[in-house]
Design a protein around this motif. Structure first.
Motif, PDB file in Angstrom:
ATOM      1  N   PRO A   1      30.754  19.251  -7.029  1.00 14.38           N
ATOM      2  CA  PRO A   1      30.743  19.911  -5.717  1.00 14.38           C
ATOM      3  C   PRO A   1      29.383  19.756  -5.051  1.00 14.38           C
ATOM      4  CG  PRO A   1      30.385  21.519  -7.455  1.00 14.38           C
ATOM      5  CD  PRO A   1      30.623  20.199  -8.141  1.00 14.38           C
ATOM      6  N   GLY A   2      29.349  19.975  -3.755  1.00 11.96           N
ATOM      7  CA  GLY A   2      28.078  19.931  -3.047  1.00 11.96           C
ATOM      8  C   GLY A   2      28.125  18.981  -1.880  1.00 11.96           C
ATOM      9  N   GLU A   3      27.018  18.879  -1.214  1.00  8.47           N
ATOM     10  CA  GLU A   3      26.923  18.161   0.049  1.00  8.47           C
ATOM     11  C   GLU A   3      26.204  16.822  -0.168  1.00  8.47           C
ATOM     12  OE1 GLU A   3      25.820  19.378   4.641  1.00  8.47           O
ATOM     13  OE2 GLU A   3      25.300  20.699   2.978  1.00  8.47           O
ATOM     14  N   ILE A   4      26.965  15.738  -0.095  1.00 13.93           N
ATOM     15  CA  ILE A   4      26.415  14.399  -0.300  1.00 13.93           C
ATOM     16  C   ILE A   4      26.742  13.539   0.911  1.00 13.93           C
ATOM     17  CG2 ILE A   4      26.410  12.324  -1.721  1.00 13.93           C
ATOM     18  CD1 ILE A   4      27.295  14.016  -4.068  1.00 13.93           C
ATOM     19  N   LEU A   5      25.719  12.919   1.472  1.00 15.44           N
ATOM     20  CA  LEU A   5      25.882  11.963   2.557  1.00 15.44           C
ATOM     21  C   LEU A   5      25.462  10.603   2.041  1.00 15.44           C
ATOM     22  CD1 LEU A   5      26.315  11.157   5.548  1.00 15.44           C
ATOM     23  CD2 LEU A   5      23.918  11.773   5.936  1.00 15.44           C
ATOM     24  N   LEU A   6      26.366   9.621   2.107  1.00 21.70           N
ATOM     25  CA  LEU A   6      26.083   8.285   1.592  1.00 21.70           C
ATOM     26  C   LEU A   6      26.125   7.269   2.720  1.00 21.70           C
ATOM     27  CD1 LEU A   6      26.999   6.794  -1.751  1.00 21.70           C
ATOM     28  CD2 LEU A   6      27.415   5.410   0.271  1.00 21.70           C
TER      29      LEU A   6
ATOM     30  N   ILE B   1      21.034  12.800   0.048  1.00 18.87           N
ATOM     31  CA  ILE B   1      21.227  11.629   0.892  1.00 18.87           C
ATOM     32  C   ILE B   1      21.116  10.413  -0.016  1.00 18.87           C
ATOM     33  CG2 ILE B   1      20.292  10.230   2.765  1.00 18.87           C
ATOM     34  CD1 ILE B   1      19.748  13.995   2.683  1.00 18.87           C
ATOM     35  N   ALA B   2      22.170   9.609  -0.070  1.00 17.50           N
ATOM     36  CA  ALA B   2      22.201   8.421  -0.919  1.00 17.50           C
ATOM     37  C   ALA B   2      22.446   7.189  -0.064  1.00 17.50           C
ATOM     38  CB  ALA B   2      23.295   8.560  -1.980  1.00 17.50           C
ATOM     39  N   VAL B   3      21.973   6.047  -0.543  1.00 11.48           N
ATOM     40  CA  VAL B   3      22.270   4.773   0.110  1.00 11.48           C
ATOM     41  C   VAL B   3      22.821   3.836  -0.956  1.00 11.48           C
ATOM     42  CG1 VAL B   3      20.503   5.093   1.865  1.00 11.48           C
ATOM     43  CG2 VAL B   3      19.934   3.841  -0.215  1.00 11.48           C
TER      44      VAL B   3
END
Length: 338
Positions: free
Chosen positions: A165-170, A237-239
């Protein structure tokens, strides 16, 4: 000291020998706010995250893992779970280290760097003096002095499914579209709002020979996020490359026209990049005909995601602000962006 360059040389050698080998840039495992209490430099956080990522590599059948990193001169090397740790210290004479730091440029404080190198130089354990040696010669000595690797037979296990769970922006997209640069600006803008955030480049924690499946990248993403979340991060924040990502991750696809991609790839091939020194850059040093082919391939990439953003002729901070207006902060109802 040349840690990244030498580690990559060893990684490629072992892969060419047919040994299932992974590579992790440990700096990617410490980009998390807030800094844990009593963990200046985030050395313990990096060690915990490395142990979590090592489990994914192990379960995928990887027999050895190469990791360049900076040691804590006071505490020494932190223990790492899910791995038998072999270390080797790289050193250089002060004059040689001065030359390298000066040639690299940037904001490194030379006096502090020399002082730090002197303190680390007193640490026990195997070491190689890199002064006057080529990358290949240093790699030879590292392998000879450590007797590494002596890996166990691989035992394949199912990779842990992504249920975090949680907030991930890729951010994803083709080569040279600006994922890392824009992603870093997103991370900095989120931190400016007062939120505790973390950042990771999936490629830098998932290199493998033979090439990894996408499942390993997703497993490593989950492992790093668990570690960062436990350390107090509210969002990640992931790339990374295009690919199917689990539900619950907001995927933002970056796009650019073929001419823009060609220009960026050309500058990257010449070493004119915002983030020099990252391992595994297959574009660096390529001739123009290869760069043109890479631009054609990049322009043909199609990315599936929740949000699509054009990066043509736009500064990265403006692109980052648009991404945040349309993703993280809309969903979370968080504090307004500056």
């Amino acid at each position: 000291m040349g840690k990244t360059t030498v580690a990559w040389e060893i990684f490629e050698r072992l892969g060419q020998r047919g040994l299932a080998t992974g590579y992790v840039d440990i700096d990617q495992l410490g980009m998390c706010s807030p800094e844990p209490a009593g963990d200046t430099g985030r050395h313990r956080l990096k060690a915990r995250a490395l142990g979590a990522v090592a489990a994914g590599f192990r379960d995928a059948g990887t027999r050895c893992l190469v990791v360049p990193g900076v040691t804590d001169p006071g505490r020494g090397i932190e223990p790492v779970a899910n791995a038998e740790l072999t270390t080797c210290l790289l050193r250089a004479d002060p004059a040689e280290l001065t030359r390298r730091i000066t040639a690299r440029g940037g904001a490194t404080d030379l006096a502090e760097a020399l002082k730090y190198a002197e303190s680390v130089d007193r640490a026990p354990g195997p070491r190689v003096d890199t002064t006057g040696l080529s990358v290949s010669e240093v790699a030879d000595q590292v392998l000879a002095r450590t007797g590494w690797p002596d890996p166990p037979e691989p035992v394949l296990r199912p990779l842990r499914p992504f249920t975090e769970p949680g907030e991930i922006l890729l951010l994803c997209g083709p080569a040279a579209v600006g994922k890392s640069t824009v992603g870093w600006h997103v991370y900095q803008q989120v931190r400016q709002t007062g939120r505790n955030a973390a950042f990771v480049d999936l490629e830098q924690i998932s290199f493998r020979r033979p090439e990894p499946g996408h499942e390993l990248r997703v497993a490593n993403l989950a492992a790093v996020w668990r570690t960062f979340r436990d350390a107090g991060a509210e969002c990640l924040i992931a790339v990374g490359p295009p690919g199917p990502y689990p539900a619950g991750i907001t995927v933002c696809c970056l796009h650019a026209g073929r001419d823009v991609l060609l220009d960026r790839l050309t500058r990257r091939a010449r070493g004119e990049t915002p983030a020099p020194g990252l391992a595994g850059d297959a574009v660096l040093g390529q001739p123009p005909e290869v760069v043109r082919q890479l631009a054609d391939e990049a322009a043909a990439v199609r990315c599936v995601g929740d949000v699509h953003v054009d990066t043509d002729h736009r500064p990265p901070d403006a692109i980052a602000a648009e991404i945040l207006r349309n993703t993280l902060y809309l969903r979370a109802g968080s504090r307004a962006l500056p």
